[in-house]
Write a protein that holds these residues in place. Sequence first.
Motif, short mmCIF file in Angstrom:
data_model
loop_
_atom_site.label_atom_id
_atom_site.label_comp_id
_atom_site.label_asym_id
_atom_site.label_seq_id
_atom_site.Cartn_x
_atom_site.Cartn_y
_atom_site.Cartn_z
N MET A 1 1.64 -4.99 13.80
CA MET A 1 1.85 -4.65 12.38
C MET A 1 3.29 -4.21 12.17
SD MET A 1 -0.18 -2.07 9.87
CE MET A 1 -1.26 -3.33 9.22
N ILE A 2 3.89 -4.75 11.11
CA ILE A 2 5.24 -4.36 10.73
C ILE A 2 5.22 -3.80 9.31
CG2 ILE A 2 6.39 -5.92 12.33
CD1 ILE A 2 6.87 -7.86 10.02
N MET A 3 6.24 -3.04 8.97
CA MET A 3 6.29 -2.36 7.67
C MET A 3 7.70 -2.45 7.10
SD MET A 3 5.66 1.63 6.81
CE MET A 3 7.40 2.00 6.97
N SER A 4 7.76 -2.49 5.77
CA SER A 4 9.04 -2.49 5.07
C SER A 4 8.83 -1.78 3.74
CB SER A 4 9.52 -3.92 4.84
OG SER A 4 10.80 -3.93 4.26
N PHE A 5 9.92 -1.58 3.04
CA PHE A 5 9.86 -1.00 1.71
C PHE A 5 10.23 -2.08 0.71
CE2 PHE A 5 10.55 2.51 4.57
CZ PHE A 5 9.62 3.43 4.13
N PRO A 6 9.57 -2.12 -0.45
CA PRO A 6 9.92 -3.14 -1.44
C PRO A 6 11.40 -3.02 -1.81
CG PRO A 6 7.94 -1.97 -2.10
CD PRO A 6 8.51 -1.24 -0.92
N THR A 7 12.03 -4.17 -2.00
CA THR A 7 13.43 -4.14 -2.42
C THR A 7 13.49 -3.81 -3.90
OG1 THR A 7 13.37 -6.50 -2.83
CG2 THR A 7 14.20 -5.78 -0.68
N TYR B 1 0.84 -1.19 0.00
CA TYR B 1 0.00 0.00 0.00
C TYR B 1 0.88 1.25 0.00
CZ TYR B 1 -3.50 3.42 1.42
OH TYR B 1 -4.34 4.51 1.47
N ASN B 2 0.62 2.15 -0.95
CA ASN B 2 1.36 3.41 -1.06
C ASN B 2 2.87 3.23 -1.04
OD1 ASN B 2 -0.68 5.21 -1.52
ND2 ASN B 2 -0.77 5.99 0.57
N GLY B 3 3.34 2.19 -1.73
CA GLY B 3 4.78 1.96 -1.85
C GLY B 3 5.44 1.34 -0.64
N ASN C 1 0.41 5.93 11.78
CA ASN C 1 0.05 7.00 10.84
C ASN C 1 -1.15 6.58 9.99
OD1 ASN C 1 1.05 5.36 8.75
ND2 ASN C 1 3.02 6.39 8.70
N THR C 2 -1.57 7.46 9.11
CA THR C 2 -2.77 7.24 8.29
C THR C 2 -2.64 6.01 7.39
OG1 THR C 2 -3.14 9.61 8.28
CG2 THR C 2 -4.36 8.36 6.67
N ASP C 3 -1.47 5.80 6.77
CA ASP C 3 -1.31 4.62 5.90
C ASP C 3 -1.44 3.33 6.69
OD1 ASP C 3 -0.99 6.18 3.65
OD2 ASP C 3 1.16 5.78 3.41
N SER C 4 -0.76 3.24 7.82
CA SER C 4 -0.83 2.02 8.64
C SER C 4 -2.25 1.75 9.13
CB SER C 4 0.10 2.14 9.85
OG SER C 4 1.44 2.22 9.46
N THR C 5 -2.92 2.78 9.62
CA THR C 5 -4.28 2.56 10.14
C THR C 5 -5.26 2.23 9.02
OG1 THR C 5 -4.72 4.94 10.22
CG2 THR C 5 -3.94 3.89 12.26
N HIS C 6 -5.02 2.75 7.82
CA HIS C 6 -5.86 2.38 6.68
C HIS C 6 -5.70 0.89 6.37
CE1 HIS C 6 -7.87 2.42 2.81
NE2 HIS C 6 -6.83 1.76 2.35
N VAL C 7 -4.46 0.43 6.32
CA VAL C 7 -4.20 -0.98 5.99
C VAL C 7 -4.73 -1.90 7.09
CG1 VAL C 7 -2.40 -2.69 5.56
CG2 VAL C 7 -2.23 -0.44 4.52
#
Length: 138
Positions: free
Chosen positions: A105-111, A9-11, A47-53
Amino acid sequence: STRYNVVNYNGKLYSTLSDVFYNSFDRTFCQDYSILLPTGWIIAPNNTDSTHVLSSYTWSTFYMVVSGGSMYQTLVSKPTYIGSGYLKNNNNGGYYCSNCYCQIMIMSFPTTTSPSANPSFSPTASPSAKPIISPTAS
């Protein structure tokens, strides 16, 4: 480590620390035991992105915790804040929820791959009459 249950979501990539299925209606999974963060991942920011997901899927649980220990309800029409203080650390780098029916919830960026140091030249307008199998030197 490889994640099998990821939402893009959103990169950014989102998963749970215990890698539970994000769209299961069996919402009885508890992450009340300590797990280390996988390499390249962080606790998702509040933040907004995390809570949306987190509010868009069940995540196999009723509640999701993000950084700072804030907990939200999963699979609801708008993010529903429950409270804070739910993210616990075992002081050895492992995290767990202080409540059952909860995931972290955990988050990463695409490689991405780096650009080639020696890119090939643009293709020719028409195919070669005598193609070769190995690359040509420039």
